[in-house]
Enzyme design. Structure first.
Site, PDB file in Angstrom:
ATOM      1  CB  SER A 260      71.898   7.931  85.036  1.00 13.36           C
ATOM      2  OG  SER A 260      71.107   8.617  85.959  1.00 13.36           O
TER       3      SER A 260
ATOM      4  CE  LYS B 182      71.531   7.185  88.889  1.00 17.31           C
ATOM      5  NZ  LYS B 182      70.313   7.830  88.446  1.00 17.31           N
TER       6      LYS B 182
ATOM      7  CE1 TYR C 261      72.489   9.107  91.905  1.00 17.71           C
ATOM      8  CE2 TYR C 261      71.836  11.397  92.216  1.00 17.71           C
ATOM      9  CZ  TYR C 261      71.738  10.203  91.520  1.00 17.71           C
ATOM     10  OH  TYR C 261      70.891  10.109  90.438  1.00 17.71           O
TER      11      TYR C 261
ATOM     12  CE1 TYR D 140      67.442   5.867  84.461  1.00 19.67           C
ATOM     13  CE2 TYR D 140      67.218   7.031  82.388  1.00 19.67           C
ATOM     14  CZ  TYR D 140      67.944   6.729  83.508  1.00 19.67           C
ATOM     15  OH  TYR D 140      69.180   7.276  83.682  1.00 19.67           O
TER      16      TYR D 140
ATOM     17  CB  VAL E  40      69.775  13.552  82.237  1.00 20.08           C
ATOM     18  CG1 VAL E  40      68.526  12.744  82.539  1.00 20.08           C
ATOM     19  CG2 VAL E  40      70.534  13.895  83.497  1.00 20.08           C
TER      20      VAL E  40
HETATM   21  N1  GLN Z   1      72.139  13.254  88.323  1.00 20.19           N
HETATM   22  C1  GLN Z   1      70.887  12.969  87.674  1.00 20.19           C
HETATM   23  C2  GLN Z   1      69.765  12.962  88.702  1.00 20.19           C
HETATM   24  O1  GLN Z   1      69.949  12.477  89.767  1.00 20.19           O
HETATM   25  C3  GLN Z   1      70.996  11.658  86.966  1.00 20.19           C
HETATM   26  C4  GLN Z   1      69.729  11.275  86.266  1.00 20.19           C
HETATM   27  C5  GLN Z   1      69.946  10.600  84.963  1.00 20.19           C
HETATM   28  O2  GLN Z   1      70.999  10.721  84.325  1.00 20.19           O
HETATM   29  N2  GLN Z   1      68.920   9.935  84.484  1.00 20.19           N
HETATM   30  O3  GLN Z   1      68.678  13.401  88.450  1.00 20.19           O
END
Ligand code: GLN
Length: 303
Positions: free
Chosen positions: A63, A66, A188, A239, A257
């Site tokens: 993420s 993003k 994505y 988050y 993650v």
């Molecule tokens: N690729 C992961 C997902 O879509 C990214 C989530 C994350 O890093 N919080 O679940």
């Protein structure tokens, strides 16, 4: 500021936290990483990088990408994006579905998965190849032409991607997807799979410390847009733990993650820390502890 000395002090102080938490398991390829890994890097405004531990070892950015996708979507397409995604903290897990229904398919912010899928969709419309746009940008900013998608991680996530598929289809039903859902998901997953080191990511995050200026001196974002991206990182980047992260670290930050976190000190430097053990909200335990220690030791924060 002697960043090298500070990083060594941080690494020594947080050593007891390394190995705490659990690596992400819902994407099976991510569970294979050594949970005892820890690295941290700081890139200053001139592009000098300091690091400690496993700071040159690539890991799955997830993420963290993003932030870069958001910056590119704003740079290429401007404010229209905000008609399709909000900029308020969600107070919910990053992959939650519940808010989407009562908020009519408009995700709370671009850093939860639903919001990031809208950003990918927008970038796909604007460029025709959203994931390559992100990869090319990261290569240029990090000065590392070898950065690549990790095919194994992308395939693993696609094979276990029902939750993200549900989010995307749900938004499509509300008219908030412009491209076919399978195309958006593919880009994505590719974007999330990019492997980078703390060194690469600290360098890539530098444009946010330089108020929108890229490594080559050209401008990606206006000063005001760079402020906006940093603000959304501060309020939404970790988050449903964004309040606690602001309280402890006091910096805009974006986690993934894979166990990485990028943080920005506008006008000073960009940081990246990595350790795969995650807390219940999906943020690196040792990573947050290290950033907390860094801002405490240096007194550098946005507050
Ligand atoms: N690729 C992961 C997902 O879509 C990214 C989530 C994350 O890093 N919080 O679940």
């Amino acid at each position: 500021m002697n960043y090298q000395a500070v990083l060594e002090q941080v690494a020594a102080d947080i050593a007891p936290h390394i190995g705490a938490g659990r690596p992400a398991e819902y994407i099976p390829a991510l569970a294979e990483v050594d949970p005892a890994s820890f690295g941290m890097a700081v890139a200053d405004l001139d592009g000098r990088v300091h690091g400690v531990g496993d700071w040159e070892r690539p890991f799955s950015t997830q993420s963290i990408t993003k932030v870069f996708a958001l910056a590119l979507a704003l740079a290429r397409g401007g404010d229209e994006l905000w008609q399709r995604v909000g900029r308020e903290p969600s107070g919910n897990p990053f992959n939650s579905l519940v808010q989407l229904e009562y908020e009519n398919g408009i995700p709370r912010n671009p850093f939860i998965n639903a919001g990031a899928l809208v950003v990918t969709d927008r970038l796909q419309t604007l460029t025709g190849d959203a994931s390559s746009e992100v990869l090319d940008f990261l290569r240029a900013e990090s000065g590392n032409p070898d950065l690549a998608f990790d095919q194994k991680v992308a395939a693993s996530e696609a094979a276990h991607g029902d939750r993200n598929a549900a989010l995307a289809h749900f938004m499509a039903d509300y008219g908030n997807m412009r491209n076919p859902v399978p195309t958006v998901l593919e880009h994505y997953f590719w974007q999330c799979s990019i492997a980078m080191s703390c060194r690469d990511l600290a360098l890539a995050g530098r444009f946010l410390a330089r108020h929108g200026l890229r490594a080559d001196g050209s401008r990606l974002l206006t000063r005001s847009e760079a402020k906006q991206v940093n603000a959304v990182m501060l309020t939404c980047g970790t988050y449903d733990a964004a309040g606690d992260f602001a309280y402890r670290v006091g910096l805009p930050g974006k986690s993934g993650v894979g166990g990485g976190i990028v943080a920005v000190i506008p006008g000073q430097c960009a940081l990246c820390v990595w350790s795969p053990g995650l807390d219940a909200r999906g943020n690196s335990v040792a990573g947050v502890a290290a950033l907390d220690r860094f801002t405490t030791l240096t007194g550098l924060s946005v507050f």
